[in-house]
Design a protein around this motif. Structure first.
Motif, PDB file in Angstrom:
ATOM      1  N   GLU A  59      10.907   2.316  -0.079  1.00 32.96           N
ATOM      2  CA  GLU A  59      10.955   3.772   0.434  1.00 32.96           C
ATOM      3  C   GLU A  59      12.040   4.702   0.028  1.00 32.96           C
ATOM      4  O   GLU A  59      11.901   5.965  -0.589  1.00 32.96           O
ATOM      5  CB  GLU A  59      10.761   3.786   1.952  1.00 32.96           C
ATOM      6  CG  GLU A  59      10.429   5.272   2.460  1.00 32.96           C
ATOM      7  CD  GLU A  59      10.689   5.360   3.923  1.00 32.96           C
ATOM      8  OE1 GLU A  59      10.354   6.427   4.486  1.00 32.96           O
ATOM      9  OE2 GLU A  59      10.568   4.439   4.758  1.00 32.96           O
ATOM     10  N   ARG A  88      11.499   5.361  -3.738  1.00 37.77           N
ATOM     11  CA  ARG A  88      10.424   6.358  -3.980  1.00 37.77           C
ATOM     12  C   ARG A  88      10.837   7.847  -3.292  1.00 37.77           C
ATOM     13  O   ARG A  88      10.348   8.877  -4.148  1.00 37.77           O
ATOM     14  CB  ARG A  88       9.252   5.794  -3.206  1.00 37.77           C
ATOM     15  CG  ARG A  88       8.443   4.862  -3.748  1.00 37.77           C
ATOM     16  CD  ARG A  88       7.226   4.144  -2.931  1.00 37.77           C
ATOM     17  NE  ARG A  88       6.432   5.193  -2.610  1.00 37.77           N
ATOM     18  CZ  ARG A  88       5.371   5.616  -3.134  1.00 37.77           C
ATOM     19  NH1 ARG A  88       5.004   5.030  -4.338  1.00 37.77           N
ATOM     20  NH2 ARG A  88       4.462   6.567  -2.841  1.00 37.77           N
ATOM     21  N   CYS A 144       5.600   3.112   2.310  1.00 38.92           N
ATOM     22  CA  CYS A 144       4.800   2.252   1.933  1.00 38.92           C
ATOM     23  C   CYS A 144       4.558   1.391   3.032  1.00 38.92           C
ATOM     24  O   CYS A 144       5.271   1.153   3.763  1.00 38.92           O
ATOM     25  CB  CYS A 144       4.883   1.540   0.544  1.00 38.92           C
ATOM     26  SG  CYS A 144       5.080   2.647  -0.780  1.00 38.92           S
ATOM     27  N   ILE A 152       7.027  -0.109  -7.314  1.00 38.92           N
ATOM     28  CA  ILE A 152       5.845  -0.993  -6.511  1.00 38.92           C
ATOM     29  C   ILE A 152       5.767  -2.176  -6.989  1.00 38.92           C
ATOM     30  O   ILE A 152       5.604  -3.350  -6.277  1.00 38.92           O
ATOM     31  CB  ILE A 152       4.478  -0.028  -6.554  1.00 38.92           C
ATOM     32  CG1 ILE A 152       4.528   1.219  -5.972  1.00 38.92           C
ATOM     33  CG2 ILE A 152       3.409  -1.041  -5.943  1.00 38.92           C
ATOM     34  CD1 ILE A 152       3.395   2.231  -5.909  1.00 38.92           C
ATOM     35  N   ASP A 156       0.797  -1.036   0.002  1.00 43.33           N
ATOM     36  CA  ASP A 156      -0.051  -0.002  -0.034  1.00 43.33           C
ATOM     37  C   ASP A 156       1.057   1.285   0.079  1.00 43.33           C
ATOM     38  O   ASP A 156       1.582   1.471   0.980  1.00 43.33           O
ATOM     39  CB  ASP A 156      -0.856  -0.018   1.330  1.00 43.33           C
ATOM     40  CG  ASP A 156      -2.064   1.153   1.234  1.00 43.33           C
ATOM     41  OD1 ASP A 156      -1.719   2.302   0.388  1.00 43.33           O
ATOM     42  OD2 ASP A 156      -2.839   0.919   1.983  1.00 43.33           O
ATOM     43  N   CYS A 157       0.752   1.971  -1.188  1.00 43.50           N
ATOM     44  CA  CYS A 157       1.774   3.167  -1.142  1.00 43.50           C
ATOM     45  C   CYS A 157       0.728   4.319  -1.694  1.00 43.50           C
ATOM     46  O   CYS A 157      -0.093   4.193  -2.522  1.00 43.50           O
ATOM     47  CB  CYS A 157       2.865   2.944  -2.273  1.00 43.50           C
ATOM     48  SG  CYS A 157       3.923   1.559  -2.168  1.00 43.50           S
TER      49      CYS A 157
END
Length: 637
Positions: free
Chosen positions: A101, A104, A131, A71, A41-42
């Protein structure tokens, strides 16, 4: 510049999820329940952006696509860990979630830098880097995909077809299959008792619901006196030629596999990640009316039956959990309807609209707009479940697109804020104006899966999705790019505002199953009656094909030359009109209303010959009589 300044949490104007609640399958945080399967879940960075200067757009698009790829790669790691016997939350955090992370954070930083160089640097993006590994419904974060169903019943059985990283829907070794040698379980479906789909990442049996148990929706309020009551229908076929790709030129232009799932395409035949506006304008179209070069596309629907499509080892296909036989729609209807309060204005050329949210499983239902039903029951709609249809009833996907436009932009930074849904009374938000609403209805002849054995006897079906979205029905979505010719767009607006039924299928007079069933009470919530004929579909000479597929309907979907490029018009159903005449040899019935009509639409060669034969025979008889008379006179002398 696209959009306004800053960040936005949820587009309050572009939400079509009123009525969610009972049976919505969401938890207290607004997330859709994962039904036993863990996922990543991001936060959706693209959905939060409202201001992207044009100069920054290419770099931002590339970085947003990179976020999706990160992801997807992390989710593949979760799947691999599940095959190895499961992982605990601590080890997953160190080996998968923390590196995700960091990646991202770097991409988000580049997005902020790109926007800042051309305008105001967005605030708060850094908070979106982290996330979480969301556990399944059983509360165990180790309930990962491909764990053979030991955590929440999501695996595929020891002899099953849990897809390997290459997406071949086989065992870990890449060539191990079930006892029947088909890459499936012992019963030949590749499912464990609770199912996990052929790709190992969904769907599961809890993703389905009996349509007959769904309460009927309340009737829509009656339109007001100034309502635009007409309709315009475009017949663009069913993608029988198989035009697919896993791109999305709206969300990820210039990025191959930007969607991470395959789309069906009808209408414009030149849509891919690298298509420019000029490319779309020059491309061919599958629409009967060649003035409609618009692009209509949506995620493909697949049967989880062990079939290996050509994309089984390709990005967007099997390598990302999208596996099984692609199903050709039985019917596709594209109807543009009016506004219940007043007149509509023309759509701007190249307007982009996305309805629904491909990431609604983790984003929550705020932008979701999925609607699933069955023919004969279309006043009963499911938002987060696939329908189980009774015998003789077909699965229906319906997309009702946003029908309010801001009057300025053909797109926006998050691809949502330039358009909006109407309020319950049909009014548009302040500063928005009503445009024709696209109602897209897609019908499939697929049987209700056998849930008792996880789809072994009758396979599960599901839409393609981002891998971490687990093929949830709530993620269903549709995309539209307006490439109507200006003259045809004016014709559409005139037809809708004047209360007529126009378009390439308007004269069919068919009511389909959604309008007259005893079960649905006339289906007051269903779209206008679609076309029952596809004989006017244009030949698909320039379509690029991707995965091969066969269904029992393909033989009925072969393209035939268009009957007429000019739209027809008839009075809208709300107006009293005589019953249509029987169908002509050109496959369409002439409109009942008087008015000029293209010559080609009044009949084919067979019909024209039927009128000429009596005259020809009479002429021959007269000539024969004259010849006999002259011969008799010669014999007398």
């Amino acid at each position: 510049m696209l959009g306004g300044a800053g960040l936005v949490g949820a587009n309050v104007y572009a939400s079509a999820t009123e009525g969610w609640g009972d049976g919505s399958g969401t938890d207290a945080s607004g997330h859709v329940l994962s039904s036993g399967m863990a996922t990543i879940d991001c936060p959706d960075v693209g959905g939060r952006l409202t201001a992207v200067p044009d100069a920054a757009r290419p770099e931002v698009d590339r970085e947003l696509a990179a976020l999706d790829q990160q992801i997807a790669a992390a989710y593949q790691q979760v799947r691999q860990a599940g095959r190895g016997g499961g992982v605990d939350a601590g080890s997953t955090g160190e080996t998968i979630m923390k590196p995700l992370e960091e990646k991202r954070s770097e991409s988000i930083g580049r997005i902020a830098d790109a926007v800042g160089r051309a305008g105001e640097r967005p605030r708060g993006l850094d908070d979106l880097a982290a996330c979480t590994l969301r556990p399944g419904d059983n509360g165990q974060p180790t309930g990962t995909p491909d764990d053979d169903g030991r955590q929440g019943g999501t695996g595929q059985g020891q002899d099953g077809a849990g897809a390997d990283q290459g997406g071949s829907a086989q065992g870990q070794g890449g060539d191990r299959q079930g006892q029947n040698g088909s890459g499936q379980g012992q019963s030949g479906s590749g499912q464990a008792q609770n199912g996990a789909g052929q790709g190992g990442n969904g769907p599961v049996v809890s993703d389905y619901a009996d349509i007959t148990a769904v309460p009927p929706e309340a009737p829509a309020p009656p339109p007001q006196a100034d309502a635009s009551r007409g309709t315009f229908t475009s017949d663009c076929g069913v993608n029988a030629g198989g035009l697919f790709n896993s791109d999305n030129v709206i969300v990820a232009p210039g990025v191959s596999n930007g969607a991470h799932h395959f789309h069906d395409y009808i209408g414009n035949q030149g849509n891919n990640a690298f298509a420019s506006d000029e490319d779309l304008a020059k491309a061919g179209t599958s629409c009967a009316d060649q003035g409609d070069k618009s692009s209509y596309y949506w995620p493909v629907l697949r049967l989880q039956n062990g079939t290996q499509e050509r994309d089984a080892g390709a990005p967007g296909g099997g390598t990302e959990g999208n596996a099984g036989r692609i199903v050709t729609p039985e019917r596709v209807t594209l109807t543009f309807v009016g506004n219940p309060r007043g007149k509509v204005t023309a759509m701007p050329r190249l307007l982009r609209i996305i309805t629904g949210d491909a990431k609604a499983f983790v984003n929550g239902p705020g932008d979701a707009n999925a609607s699933w039903s069955c023919t004969g029951y279309e006043n009963r709609q499911l938002k987060d479940k696939y329908p189980l249809c009774p015998p003789g009833s077909d699965v229906v996907r319906t997309f009702r697109f946003q029908s309010c436009w801001d009057g300025r932009n053909i797109d926006s930074a998050n691809h949502r804020t330039h358009v909006a849904f109407t309020a319950a009374d049909g009014s548009c938000p302040a500063g928005f104006r009503p445009i024709p609403q696209l109602v897209q209805r897609i019908v499939y002849d697929v049987d209700a899966p056998s849930l008792a054995d996880g789809g072994r006897t009758v396979p599960l079906f599901a839409v393609d999705s981002f891998p971490e979205q687990l093929h949830k029905p709530v993620t269903d979505h549709g995309d539209f790019i307006n490439v109507f010719g200006e003259d045809l767009m004016r014709e559409m607006v005139d037809c809708v505002n004047s209360g007529r039924a126009c378009g390439s299928s308007a004269a069919d007079g068919s009511s389909e199953e959604n309008g007259g069933s005893e079960e649905n009470g006339g289906s007051v919530t269903s779209p206008p009656a679609p076309s029952a004929s596809r004989s006017a579909e244009t030949p698909r000479h320039d379509a690029t094909t991707s995965p091969a597929r066969t269904t029992k309907h393909d033989t009925d979907d072969k393209a035939a030359p268009a009957v007429s490029a000019a739209p027809r018009s008839t009075p809208a159903p709300s107006q009293a009109a005589p019953a249509p005449a029987p169908a002509t040899a050109a496959a369409y019935a002439p409109p009942a209303a008087a008015g000029a009509e293209p010559q080609a639409s009044r009949g084919g060669l067979a019909e024209t010959g039927a009128h000429l034969w009596p005259a020809a025979i009479g002429t021959l008889l007269a000539l024969s009589g004259l010849f006999m008379l002259l011969r008799a006179r010669r014999m007398r002398y």
